[in-house]
Each structure stands twice: as structure tokens, then as C-alpha cells.
Design a protein around this motif. Sequence first.
Motif, PDB file in Angstrom:
ATOM      1  N   VAL A  48      -0.840  -9.465  -9.990  1.00 15.04           N
ATOM      2  CA  VAL A  48      -0.710  -9.766  -8.558  1.00 15.04           C
ATOM      3  C   VAL A  48      -0.825  -8.477  -7.738  1.00 15.04           C
ATOM      4  CG1 VAL A  48       0.830 -10.647  -6.755  1.00 15.04           C
ATOM      5  CG2 VAL A  48       0.664 -11.856  -8.950  1.00 15.04           C
ATOM      6  N   MET A  51      -4.551  -7.034  -7.951  1.00 14.41           N
ATOM      7  CA  MET A  51      -5.490  -7.891  -7.215  1.00 14.41           C
ATOM      8  C   MET A  51      -5.232  -7.791  -5.710  1.00 14.41           C
ATOM      9  SD  MET A  51      -7.594  -8.965  -9.384  1.00 14.41           S
ATOM     10  CE  MET A  51      -7.415  -7.796 -10.734  1.00 14.41           C
ATOM     11  N   GLY A  52      -3.953  -7.662  -5.326  1.00 15.29           N
ATOM     12  CA  GLY A  52      -3.616  -7.503  -3.920  1.00 15.29           C
ATOM     13  C   GLY A  52      -4.275  -6.281  -3.302  1.00 15.29           C
ATOM     14  N   VAL A  55      -8.485  -7.228  -3.313  1.00 17.98           N
ATOM     15  CA  VAL A  55      -9.011  -8.344  -2.520  1.00 17.98           C
ATOM     16  C   VAL A  55      -8.693  -8.068  -1.055  1.00 17.98           C
ATOM     17  CG1 VAL A  55      -8.956 -10.847  -2.158  1.00 17.98           C
ATOM     18  CG2 VAL A  55      -8.673  -9.914  -4.465  1.00 17.98           C
ATOM     19  N   THR A  56      -9.614  -7.430  -0.361  1.00 17.75           N
ATOM     20  CA  THR A  56      -9.321  -6.961   0.996  1.00 17.75           C
ATOM     21  C   THR A  56     -10.374  -7.408   2.013  1.00 17.75           C
ATOM     22  OG1 THR A  56     -10.448  -4.913   0.478  1.00 17.75           O
ATOM     23  CG2 THR A  56      -8.054  -4.919   0.221  1.00 17.75           C
ATOM     24  N   LEU A  62      -8.890 -14.982  -3.836  1.00 18.58           N
ATOM     25  CA  LEU A  62      -8.635 -15.011  -5.290  1.00 18.58           C
ATOM     26  C   LEU A  62      -7.435 -15.905  -5.538  1.00 18.58           C
ATOM     27  CD1 LEU A  62      -8.747 -12.091  -7.800  1.00 18.58           C
ATOM     28  CD2 LEU A  62      -6.600 -13.345  -7.549  1.00 18.58           C
TER      29      LEU A  62
END
Lengths: 91, 91
Positions: A48, A51-52, A55-56, A62
Motif C-alpha cells: 500500500v 503503490m501510494g 500512483v500519482t 490501482l
Amino acid sequence: MWVIVVYDISDDEKRNKIARELQRLGLSRIQRSAFVGDIDSQRFKDLVRIMGKLVTGKDDILHIIPLGLRDWERRVVINGDSVRREAVSLL
Amino acid sequence: MWVIVVYDISDDEKRNKIARELQRLGLSRIQRSAFVGDIDSQRFKDLVRIMGKLVTGKDDILHIIPLGLRDWERRVVINGDSVRREAVSLL
């Protein structure tokens, strides 16, 4: 815990980076933008968090979805013109 | 039964047709190439049959994976720079 991770990422470099990180976390690729695997709770937190950061993009998305092993084993895969059924009992 | 459907389809027209059929079967789009929904066993059969006709390209692949409602409710969605956690209990 089993999870499926699916994503839409427009930037090629970021999308490739996400795939590499998912592999590094021990997940297996099932499609171009979908991975599945069994991870412990520490790896889940890492997943988490990492990926945080990646994913921008405005339209990027996602999903990380927990998956029962029994459910995963009952998947149906349709590949080209062959249908492999692991789900006969469902039908 | 809840299912997630994810696919990689190279042909634009076929990919759009698949999305329309999944919507027609009552599934909801969660990403460009991923749908989720609750379908009965007759619709599940229709889903496998219709997708088997549409997924015909050499490198095309589509997964239909049963999903526990409890698991779906515990998903984590990362969207641009916001992390919406529906999975606090997992962490």
C-alpha cells in the motif's frame, strides 16, 4: 493473504516501475496490468505504501483486492480461442 | 455470486465491445479494463460463453475470478494521490 492488484497507469515508465515493484514484493503477473499473490501483513503494508507513492497521475487508479484462495482456484481464464475452466463446479 | 473480470485485449473495437457486454450483464466498471459485479449462475454461464466468443486475439487474455463480498468490501483503492482505505482492519 491472497490479493489481486489491477491498475491503469498512463505513464509507461511508472507502469513498468509498478510491475517491477509488484514482482519484488512476490506477486505473479497474470496479465499486463494485473498481479496476484500471497503476502503477509507486513508486505501488505509495504504494498500500500509503495503503490501510494507510484500512483500519482490524475487518471491513474490501482485496486488491491483481498482474494480467497478458494476463489482464486475457481477462476476462469479465457486466452485467445481456448477456454480453460477451473470452475466447472460453478456452472 | 460476486466476480471480478479483468482483461488485456489489443483490438480497440473488441475491447469496447467486451466493455459493453459486461455492462449489459450488469457488471460495474472499476477501471478501464476491469469490472466487478454480482451475477447469478445463469448470467455467469452467459458471461463465459460471450467472452469466449470475443476473446480471440493471439495475445488476448481475460480472467473471471469469483470474489467474496467481504473481500471486495476490504479493497484498497489508490487513485492519483489519494489513498482510500476500506481495509483498515487488514493493516
